[in-house]
Motif scaffolding. Structure first.
Motif, PDB file in Angstrom:
ATOM      1  N   TYR A 199     -12.174  -0.260   1.534  1.00 52.55           N
ATOM      2  CA  TYR A 199     -11.441   0.594   0.602  1.00 52.55           C
ATOM      3  C   TYR A 199     -11.164  -0.137  -0.714  1.00 52.55           C
ATOM      4  O   TYR A 199     -10.715  -1.294  -0.717  1.00 52.55           O
ATOM      5  CB  TYR A 199     -10.100   1.008   1.198  1.00 52.55           C
ATOM      6  CG  TYR A 199     -10.153   2.155   2.190  1.00 52.55           C
ATOM      7  CD1 TYR A 199     -10.878   3.309   1.919  1.00 52.55           C
ATOM      8  CD2 TYR A 199      -9.440   2.098   3.381  1.00 52.55           C
ATOM      9  CE1 TYR A 199     -10.905   4.364   2.807  1.00 52.55           C
ATOM     10  CE2 TYR A 199      -9.452   3.153   4.281  1.00 52.55           C
ATOM     11  CZ  TYR A 199     -10.194   4.286   3.986  1.00 52.55           C
ATOM     12  OH  TYR A 199     -10.224   5.323   4.876  1.00 52.55           O
TER      13      TYR A 199
ATOM     14  N   ASP B 199     -11.021   4.342  -2.584  1.00 53.53           N
ATOM     15  CA  ASP B 199      -9.789   3.930  -1.936  1.00 53.53           C
ATOM     16  C   ASP B 199      -9.110   5.111  -1.250  1.00 53.53           C
ATOM     17  O   ASP B 199      -9.290   6.271  -1.645  1.00 53.53           O
ATOM     18  CB  ASP B 199      -8.833   3.324  -2.970  1.00 53.53           C
ATOM     19  CG  ASP B 199      -7.836   2.352  -2.358  1.00 53.53           C
ATOM     20  OD1 ASP B 199      -7.864   2.174  -1.116  1.00 53.53           O
ATOM     21  OD2 ASP B 199      -7.036   1.769  -3.105  1.00 53.53           O
ATOM     22  N   ARG B 200      -8.351   4.797  -0.223  1.00 49.52           N
ATOM     23  CA  ARG B 200      -7.608   5.817   0.503  1.00 49.52           C
ATOM     24  C   ARG B 200      -6.484   6.367  -0.371  1.00 49.52           C
ATOM     25  O   ARG B 200      -5.863   5.638  -1.151  1.00 49.52           O
ATOM     26  CB  ARG B 200      -7.017   5.194   1.780  1.00 49.52           C
ATOM     27  CG  ARG B 200      -6.265   6.151   2.659  1.00 49.52           C
ATOM     28  CD  ARG B 200      -5.977   5.514   4.001  1.00 49.52           C
ATOM     29  NE  ARG B 200      -5.041   4.401   3.915  1.00 49.52           N
ATOM     30  CZ  ARG B 200      -4.906   3.459   4.850  1.00 49.52           C
ATOM     31  NH1 ARG B 200      -5.672   3.481   5.921  1.00 49.52           N
ATOM     32  NH2 ARG B 200      -4.035   2.508   4.715  1.00 49.52           N
TER      33      ARG B 200
END
Length: 354
Positions: free
Chosen positions: A213, A300-301
Motif C-alpha cells: 500500500y 493506498d488504503r
C-alpha cells in the motif's frame, strides 16, 4: 481448577491463547465459543484435551448465559471480533454487529449470572482490543499510552473503541470485574492469510505479487502472538479490575522493512534447504531471483493510519511483562511454522477448514 470461556478461540490469537493456557493451566476446562466464520478454524484447536468447542454466536445472550450457569464459568476471555480493516471498509455492518452488539451481549450475560443472581463467585471479564482505537501518530508523536484519547479512523477501530467503552462502563456502573488489553499488530502461527505477514509469506512461496500500500512507510509495532498470550496471562493473574493495559512487541517498523525481512528470510530458507524448490516451484528463489522482485506498489488504503506505537511501561512495571522476541527471531519462527504446516494453509486456500 476453574472453567473459562474463550470467545473466538478457534481464530488466530484466540487459538494461540487456548494452546498457551492449556499448557500453563492444564487442570482448567476451556470452553471455546466461536461462530466459525471464515477466520474461525476448528483445526486450530483440534485434538486438545480439556478443550470443548461450542459453535455459537456471541450475540446469542441466552446461549452465553446458559454456558456460564451450566459450566460454572468464572472467567471470560473475549477475542471474538471482526478484525480486518479492509473488510470493514467494504462491509462495516458485520463489524458493528460482532464487535459492538456481540460484546454487549457477553457483558449482559456476565452481569446477569455473576452479579444479578448473586453467585458471589470471583470472576473476570477480559476484553482483547487493539491499538488502532487510539488513531494515527505523527513521526515524532509519543507512543500510545493507556491514557491516550481515543480517535479511531476506520469502521473496524471505531467498533472496537465502542466495545472498549462498553466494557469500561460495565465495570464502573455495575461493578463487573473487567480488564482490557490494547495490543499492537500480532503475527505468528495459525494467522489467517489475509493479514500482511502470512499473505506476503505465502505469496513469496507461490511467486505471487507482494502488493504494498502507498509508499510502504506506514509504521506498526509488531507483536509475536505468543508474547501477546503471555501478556494476557499476566493480566488475568495479576491485573487490577477496571484497568487497561497496552501490550506491545517493542518492534516499531515501517511496512517496507517488514516486507524486506520476509523476502530475505524466505530467500535464506531456500538457500539453506534445497528441498523447498520442489515444494514451491513458483518461488523466485527457484529461478535464482530474490523474493523482493515480487514487490508491487498499489493504491493506498482509504484512511490508512500512518503510524502506531505502543507505550507498554504500565504492564512492564506493574505486571512484569516483557516480550521475548525481536522481529527477526519472531518471523523466523513463524516461517518455520508455515513451512512445517503446509496442509493447514493449503486447506484454507481450498476453502476447507475442517
Amino acid at each position: 481448577m476453574k472453567n473459562i470461556i474463550v470467545t473466538g478461540g478457534a481464530g488466530f490469537i484466540g487459538a494461540n491463547f487456548v494452546r498457551h493456557w492449556r499448557q500453563k493451566q492444564p487442570d482448567d476446562t476451556i470452553i471455546v465459543l466461536d461462530a466459525l466464520t471464515y477466520a474461525g478454524n476448528p483445526a486450530n484447536i483440534a485434538g486438545m484435551d480439556g478443550v470443548e468447542l461450542v459453535e455459537g454466536d456471541i450475540c446469542d445472550t441466552d446461549l452465553v448465559r446458559k454456558l456460564l450457569v451450566e459450566r460454572h464459568v468464572e472467567t471470560i476471555v473475549h477475542f471474538a471480533a471482526e478484525s480486518h480493516v479492509d473488510r470493514s471498509i467494504t462491509g462495516p455492518d458485520a463489524f458493528v454487529t460482532t464487535n459492538v452488539i456481540g460484546t454487549h451481549s457477553l457483558l449482559k450475560a456476565a452481569k446477569s449470572v455473576w452479579l444479578d443472581e448473586g453467585s458471589g463467585r470471583p470472576h473476570r471479564f477480559h476484553h482483547v482490543s487493539t491499538d488502532e482505537v487510539y488513531g494515527s501518530l505523527g513521526p515524532n508523536d509519543p507512543a500510545f499510552s493507556e491514557t491516550t484519547p481515543y480517535a479511531p479512523n476506520s469502521p473496524y477501530s471505531a467498533s472496537k473503541a465502542a466495545s472498549d467503552h462498553l466494557v469500561r462502563a460495565y465495570h464502573h456502573t455495575y461493578g463487573l470485574e473487567t480488564t482490557i488489553s490494547n495490543c499492537s499488530n500480532n503475527y505468528g502461527p495459525y494467522q489467517f492469510p489475509e493479514k500482511l505477514i502470512p499473505l506476503f509469506l505465502l505469496n513469496a512461496l507461490s511467486g505471487r505479487n507482494l502488493p504494498i500500500y502507498g509508499d510502504g512507510m506506514n509504521v506498526r509495532d509488531w507483536l509475536h502472538v505468543e508474547d501477546h498470550c503471555v501478556g494476557i496471562e499476566l493480566i488475568l493473574k495479576k491485573g487490577r479490575p477496571g484497568e487497561v493495559y497496552n501490550v506491545g512487541g517493542g518492534q516499531e517498523l515501517p511496512n517496507i522493512k517488514v516486507i524486506d525481512e520476509i523476502c530475505a528470510t524466505v530467500d535464506a530458507a531456500f538457500a539453506a534447504n534445497p528441498d523447498l524448490a520442489a515444494r514451491f516451484p513458483g518461488a523466485p528463489a527457484v529461478r535464482g531471483e530474490p523474493s523482493s522482485s515480487l514487490k508491487t506498489y498499489v493504491e493506498d488504503r482509504k484512511g490508512h493510519d500512518r503510524r502506531y506505537a505502543i507505550d507498554e511501561r504500565k504492564i512492564r512495571t506493574e505486571l512484569g511483562y516483557a516480550p521475548a522476541r525481536d522481529f527477526p527471531q519472531g518471523f523466523a519462527e513463524t516461517l518455520a511454522w508455515y513451512l512445517a504446516n503446509e496442509p493447514w494453509w493449503r486447506a484454507l486456500s481450498l476453502g476447507n477448514k475442517g
